[in-house]
Write an enzyme that holds these catalytic residues in place. Sequence first.
Site, PDB file in Angstrom:
ATOM      1  N   MET A   1       4.475  -2.910   0.914  1.00 34.94           N
ATOM      2  CA  MET A   1       3.244  -2.898   0.115  1.00 34.94           C
ATOM      3  C   MET A   1       2.056  -3.304   0.993  1.00 34.94           C
ATOM      4  SD  MET A   1       3.843  -1.992  -3.035  1.00 34.94           S
ATOM      5  CE  MET A   1       4.644  -0.697  -2.191  1.00 34.94           C
ATOM      6  N   HIS A   2       1.850  -2.503   2.056  1.00 33.80           N
ATOM      7  CA  HIS A   2       0.803  -2.826   3.035  1.00 33.80           C
ATOM      8  C   HIS A   2      -0.523  -3.188   2.360  1.00 33.80           C
ATOM      9  CE1 HIS A   2       3.262  -0.956   6.205  1.00 33.80           C
ATOM     10  NE2 HIS A   2       3.438   0.072   5.397  1.00 33.80           N
ATOM     11  N   ASP A   3      -0.967  -2.276   1.471  1.00 35.28           N
ATOM     12  CA  ASP A   3      -2.356  -2.370   1.006  1.00 35.28           C
ATOM     13  C   ASP A   3      -2.587  -3.472  -0.024  1.00 35.28           C
ATOM     14  OD1 ASP A   3      -2.882  -0.338   2.726  1.00 35.28           O
ATOM     15  OD2 ASP A   3      -2.909   1.238   1.204  1.00 35.28           O
TER      16      ASP A   3
END
Length: 309
Positions: free
Chosen positions: A237-239
């Site tokens: 869930m990079h963002d």
Amino acid sequence: MKYPVWMDVDTGTDDAVAILALHKLDCTEIIGISTVCGNSGLENSYRNTRSLNTVCRSSYPVYRGADKPLVREPFHALAVHGKNGLGDIIVPLPENETEYHEAAWEALYKAAREYKGKLKLIATGPLTNIAIAFTEYPDLKEYLDTILIMGGATREGNVTPCAEFNFYADPEAASIVLKSGVPIVLCPLDVTEKALLSPEDMEELRACGNDAGKFVFDILQKPWSFHKSIGNKGVQMHDSCPVLYLAYPEIFEGEEAGVVVETKSPLTRGKSVTDLYSDKQFEFKNALVVLDVDRKAFSEKLKELIKGI
Ligand code: BDR
Ligand code: CA
């Protein structure tokens, strides 16, 4: 008081989750969302982002931005995010929606001026729109409080051995933004690859009984098949990292560093070069580089926000 926040995105499955999380934070107010070419083409990014107003039953203004990087050809990540960028899930646009025709950089500049230096900008795609804004409006730097960026990697990259996707896609733009002089919180792969939703987390969201939870489950199935195939334990869930950092900085760890972006060498295109590990230091510290997160706290907080929509 709520922080006024602007988000610049290339929606994108994990951008979508990040926007849903931001929508639900108590400490923030979304002023506008601008879209850029990245995970897929601009028209997908623009449409996908508007469709999130349906999921959230909201009416955030969404603007079209750049349809290609500053000087490079578009570079996409369809294998991760699906052909439409949203895991091939299609959500109807809101009924009677207002369309906004201003360019992303104009709308951002106007909002920054209106909020008189208080606006926080979260950028989770290639930094093309923001670089154009700084180039067109050099005084923009006086009107932004902070830029929180998902981008870069202090060690190895994800799309090349050296570079992370957002910085690789538009290295010139990343370089301009990092030199802007605005305080930066950088969330590189070092932290974002640890920020996982496991298959159990996704199942919990699917079963939680609200439409947003089911939507998140659905859009994450395509990236999950990609992540599973390369041996990851969940979807990265990079963002959501810069979004959650804004509300819960205590679950993250970071260090001040000098950071520049490589634009010349084809081999190391888009590499974020930091002085974190070297004897020789740059003469500046231009970013707080976030390097670690309490994984459990991250996934619990993210799920709680989505379940609350
Ligand atoms: C970044 O690239 C995109 O695929 C994701 O949305 C994220 O912003 C991770 O490298
Ligand atoms: Ca993104």
